[in-house]
Design a protein around this motif. Structure first.
Motif: not given
Length: 105
Positions: A8-33
């Motif tokens: 359960e802790r591993a899945e929660e950590a993966k979810f948090a990491m995936d959300e952080d990655t999505l946030f960073r990718v989206t912010a980079r995408r917006n800068r590029l746009l």
């Protein structure tokens, strides 16, 4: 029970990491746009830097991409460019791919 808690802790950590990655990718995408739109509008280097930041900030107005699309489309139209919703959405998708490549490649 320990294995279940560890999993359960591993899945929660993966979810948090995936959300952080999505946030960073989206912010980079917006800068590029923002950089793409600034180039189309003929902004100077200083204006382009400020505009990239403004596009990233626009994404915090509401959930989803509509706030970013509305800002870029409105700004480009106000600058007298012939642009439509589909063109901005296509650029947004293209910049998402580029952002993912930059951050994960």
């Amino acid at each position: 029970m320990t294995n279940f808690n560890d999993r359960e802790r591993a899945e929660e950590a993966k979810f948090a990491m995936d959300e952080d990655t999505l946030f960073r990718v989206t912010a980079r995408r917006n800068r590029l746009l923002g950089e793409w739109a600034a180039g189309k509008m003929g902004l100077s280097e200083v204006e382009t830097d400020a505009y990239r930041k403004a596009v990233v900030q626009a994404d915090f107005e509401e959930a989803g991409d509509e706030d970013v699309i509305r800002k870029v489309l409105g700004d480009m139209t106000a600058a007298g460019l012939e642009v439509d919703d589909a063109m901005v959405r296509a650029a947004l998708e293209e910049k998402m791919i580029e952002a993912r490549r930059q951050l994960m490649g």
